[in-house]
Structure formats: structure tokens, C-alpha cells
Scaffold this motif. Structure first.
Motif, PDB file in Angstrom:
ATOM      1  N   THR A  21      45.744  37.769  43.487  1.00 27.77           N
ATOM      2  CA  THR A  21      44.849  37.035  43.959  1.00 27.77           C
ATOM      3  C   THR A  21      44.091  35.676  42.444  1.00 27.77           C
ATOM      4  O   THR A  21      44.496  36.834  41.550  1.00 27.77           O
ATOM      5  N   PHE A  22      43.651  34.612  42.679  1.00 26.43           N
ATOM      6  CA  PHE A  22      42.657  34.500  41.625  1.00 26.43           C
ATOM      7  C   PHE A  22      40.893  34.245  41.259  1.00 26.43           C
ATOM      8  O   PHE A  22      41.170  33.926  43.237  1.00 26.43           O
ATOM      9  N   GLU A  23      41.262  35.319  40.823  1.00 22.56           N
ATOM     10  CA  GLU A  23      39.722  35.165  41.479  1.00 22.56           C
ATOM     11  C   GLU A  23      38.868  34.675  40.365  1.00 22.56           C
ATOM     12  O   GLU A  23      39.393  34.797  39.097  1.00 22.56           O
ATOM     13  N   PRO A  24      37.036  33.706  40.648  1.00 17.92           N
ATOM     14  CA  PRO A  24      36.239  33.528  38.993  1.00 17.92           C
ATOM     15  C   PRO A  24      35.992  34.895  38.684  1.00 17.92           C
ATOM     16  O   PRO A  24      35.974  35.894  39.594  1.00 17.92           O
ATOM     17  N   PHE A  25      35.545  34.243  37.152  1.00 20.49           N
ATOM     18  CA  PHE A  25      35.011  35.878  36.166  1.00 20.49           C
ATOM     19  C   PHE A  25      33.778  36.229  36.839  1.00 20.49           C
ATOM     20  O   PHE A  25      33.427  34.985  37.440  1.00 20.49           O
ATOM     21  N   ASP A  26      34.094  37.726  36.500  1.00 14.87           N
ATOM     22  CA  ASP A  26      32.375  38.200  36.631  1.00 14.87           C
ATOM     23  C   ASP A  26      32.342  38.640  35.565  1.00 14.87           C
ATOM     24  O   ASP A  26      32.861  38.467  34.738  1.00 14.87           O
ATOM     25  N   GLU A  27      30.968  39.508  35.664  1.00 17.19           N
ATOM     26  CA  GLU A  27      30.445  39.646  34.406  1.00 17.19           C
ATOM     27  C   GLU A  27      31.032  40.561  33.493  1.00 17.19           C
ATOM     28  O   GLU A  27      31.490  40.365  32.031  1.00 17.19           O
ATOM     29  N   GLN A  28      31.897  41.232  33.745  1.00 21.49           N
ATOM     30  CA  GLN A  28      33.038  42.518  33.338  1.00 21.49           C
ATOM     31  C   GLN A  28      34.069  41.849  32.639  1.00 21.49           C
ATOM     32  O   GLN A  28      34.452  41.614  31.320  1.00 21.49           O
ATOM     33  N   ALA A  29      34.685  40.470  33.376  1.00 21.84           N
ATOM     34  CA  ALA A  29      35.732  39.187  32.854  1.00 21.84           C
ATOM     35  C   ALA A  29      35.239  38.816  31.915  1.00 21.84           C
ATOM     36  O   ALA A  29      36.340  38.725  31.145  1.00 21.84           O
ATOM     37  N   ALA A  39      38.059  29.650  33.346  1.00 18.22           N
ATOM     38  CA  ALA A  39      37.281  31.354  34.143  1.00 18.22           C
ATOM     39  C   ALA A  39      37.572  31.969  35.848  1.00 18.22           C
ATOM     40  O   ALA A  39      37.249  32.052  36.807  1.00 18.22           O
ATOM     41  N   TYR A  40      38.745  31.629  35.428  1.00 19.75           N
ATOM     42  CA  TYR A  40      39.250  33.004  36.820  1.00 19.75           C
ATOM     43  C   TYR A  40      40.719  33.711  36.184  1.00 19.75           C
ATOM     44  O   TYR A  40      41.381  33.524  35.252  1.00 19.75           O
ATOM     45  N   SER A  41      40.432  34.909  36.850  1.00 24.35           N
ATOM     46  CA  SER A  41      41.417  36.133  36.355  1.00 24.35           C
ATOM     47  C   SER A  41      42.804  35.940  37.382  1.00 24.35           C
ATOM     48  O   SER A  41      42.304  35.324  39.081  1.00 24.35           O
ATOM     49  N   ALA A  42      43.793  35.936  37.292  1.00 26.68           N
ATOM     50  CA  ALA A  42      45.090  36.230  37.924  1.00 26.68           C
ATOM     51  C   ALA A  42      45.075  37.866  38.333  1.00 26.68           C
ATOM     52  O   ALA A  42      45.069  39.103  37.875  1.00 26.68           O
ATOM     53  N   THR A  43      44.728  38.627  39.260  1.00 28.64           N
ATOM     54  CA  THR A  43      44.855  39.695  39.696  1.00 28.64           C
ATOM     55  C   THR A  43      45.613  40.713  40.615  1.00 28.64           C
ATOM     56  O   THR A  43      45.639  39.639  41.275  1.00 28.64           O
ATOM     57  N   PHE A  56      50.454  56.354  46.691  1.00 32.05           N
ATOM     58  CA  PHE A  56      49.789  57.827  45.586  1.00 32.05           C
ATOM     59  C   PHE A  56      49.731  57.436  44.401  1.00 32.05           C
ATOM     60  O   PHE A  56      49.164  58.148  43.633  1.00 32.05           O
ATOM     61  N   GLN A  57      49.644  55.904  43.937  1.00 38.31           N
ATOM     62  CA  GLN A  57      49.746  54.778  43.318  1.00 38.31           C
ATOM     63  C   GLN A  57      48.942  53.767  43.451  1.00 38.31           C
ATOM     64  O   GLN A  57      49.338  53.179  44.334  1.00 38.31           O
ATOM     65  N   TYR A  58      47.993  53.368  43.210  1.00 40.08           N
ATOM     66  CA  TYR A  58      47.133  52.170  42.550  1.00 40.08           C
ATOM     67  C   TYR A  58      46.428  51.870  41.881  1.00 40.08           C
ATOM     68  O   TYR A  58      46.299  52.564  40.804  1.00 40.08           O
ATOM     69  N   ASN A  59      46.933  50.673  41.494  1.00 40.97           N
ATOM     70  CA  ASN A  59      47.116  49.741  40.216  1.00 40.97           C
ATOM     71  C   ASN A  59      46.568  48.360  40.738  1.00 40.97           C
ATOM     72  O   ASN A  59      46.698  47.740  41.228  1.00 40.97           O
ATOM     73  N   ILE A  60      45.721  48.153  39.854  1.00 38.82           N
ATOM     74  CA  ILE A  60      44.538  46.536  39.429  1.00 38.82           C
ATOM     75  C   ILE A  60      44.848  46.696  38.120  1.00 38.82           C
ATOM     76  O   ILE A  60      44.464  46.852  37.222  1.00 38.82           O
ATOM     77  N   SER A  61      45.361  44.987  37.599  1.00 35.29           N
ATOM     78  CA  SER A  61      45.438  44.278  36.647  1.00 35.29           C
ATOM     79  C   SER A  61      44.897  43.165  36.314  1.00 35.29           C
ATOM     80  O   SER A  61      45.302  42.675  37.713  1.00 35.29           O
ATOM     81  N   LYS A  62      44.297  42.637  35.608  1.00 40.19           N
ATOM     82  CA  LYS A  62      43.665  41.730  35.317  1.00 40.19           C
ATOM     83  C   LYS A  62      44.382  40.214  34.990  1.00 40.19           C
ATOM     84  O   LYS A  62      44.418  41.070  33.565  1.00 40.19           O
ATOM     85  N   HIS A  63      44.940  38.922  34.330  1.00 43.72           N
ATOM     86  CA  HIS A  63      45.478  38.037  33.510  1.00 43.72           C
ATOM     87  C   HIS A  63      45.101  37.055  33.383  1.00 43.72           C
ATOM     88  O   HIS A  63      44.187  36.761  34.685  1.00 43.72           O
ATOM     89  N   ARG A  64      44.313  36.063  32.089  1.00 46.02           N
ATOM     90  CA  ARG A  64      44.092  35.326  32.494  1.00 46.02           C
ATOM     91  C   ARG A  64      44.652  34.063  33.197  1.00 46.02           C
ATOM     92  O   ARG A  64      45.873  33.821  32.781  1.00 46.02           O
ATOM     93  N   ALA A  65      44.320  33.612  34.130  1.00 45.51           N
ATOM     94  CA  ALA A  65      44.508  32.243  35.224  1.00 45.51           C
ATOM     95  C   ALA A  65      45.471  31.105  34.260  1.00 45.51           C
ATOM     96  O   ALA A  65      46.827  31.414  34.834  1.00 45.51           O
ATOM     97  N   ASN A  66      45.021  31.086  33.183  1.00 47.25           N
ATOM     98  CA  ASN A  66      45.781  29.599  32.218  1.00 47.25           C
ATOM     99  C   ASN A  66      47.025  30.283  31.896  1.00 47.25           C
ATOM    100  O   ASN A  66      48.094  29.284  31.587  1.00 47.25           O
ATOM    101  N   GLU A  67      47.460  31.786  31.286  1.00 47.08           N
ATOM    102  CA  GLU A  67      48.732  32.495  31.206  1.00 47.08           C
ATOM    103  C   GLU A  67      49.392  33.041  31.829  1.00 47.08           C
ATOM    104  O   GLU A  67      50.137  33.912  31.665  1.00 47.08           O
ATOM    105  N   PHE A  68      49.376  33.357  32.892  1.00 47.78           N
ATOM    106  CA  PHE A  68      49.860  34.256  34.194  1.00 47.78           C
ATOM    107  C   PHE A  68      50.921  33.524  34.532  1.00 47.78           C
ATOM    108  O   PHE A  68      51.218  32.734  34.772  1.00 47.78           O
ATOM    109  N   LYS A  69      52.320  34.809  34.435  1.00 51.56           N
ATOM    110  CA  LYS A  69      53.432  33.859  35.012  1.00 51.56           C
ATOM    111  C   LYS A  69      53.962  35.451  35.629  1.00 51.56           C
ATOM    112  O   LYS A  69      53.963  36.810  34.708  1.00 51.56           O
TER     113      LYS A  69
END
Length: 79
Positions: A21-29, A39-43, A56-69
């Protein structure tokens, strides 16, 4: 880790799911990425499941949307 789970613990890894998903930045981002022009992250959220649909495995990674592939390739060996 997967080798240990499968060979020592005899757990069978069955499948995974992934959502992007592409999400607007929050304070932490803003703290992590700084002030950026897009100001969006590719989550990416992924869950890996065992044979009986137990997650058994859950992962969340965030990336700058303009550099995401995203490229994906996965293969499980047949026993």
C-alpha cells in the motif's frame, strides 16, 4: 531459520501473502525518512504461513514511495 523449522522442528512452510500500500507519512516516517518531496511510503506487509494455515512470520517494511520498486520471485522445493 526455515531450514531449522522444516528439518529440525518438522514444520512445513506452506505459503505467504504480501500486500503493498502507499500511505501518507506519519510522525514516525518523517523522523526516519526526513523531509522528502513525496511524503508517502510504500508499505509492504507480508505473512508466511505453516502447512495448517498458522501464521508464523509477519513483516512490515516501509520504503520511500519515489524510490520504490518491487520484484518478486519465490519457489518452494517439492518434497
Amino acid at each position: 531459520i526455515y531450514d531449522y523449522l522444516e528439518k529440525v522442528l518438522n514444520l512445513n512452510i506452506s505459503y505467504s501473502s504480501k500486500s503493498i500500500t502507499f500511505e501518507p507519512f506519519d510522525e514516525q516516517a518523517y523522523q526516519l525518512f526526513g523531509d522528502v518531496s513525496v511524503a508517502y511510503s510504500a508499505t509492504v506487509r507480508s505473512i508466511v504461513y505453516l502447512e495448517k494455515t498458522m501464521p508464523f512470520q509477519y513483516n512490515i517494511s516501509k520504503h520511500r514511495a519515489n524510490e520504490f520498486k518491487f520484484n518478486d520471485f519465490s519457489r518452494r522445493r517439492i518434497k
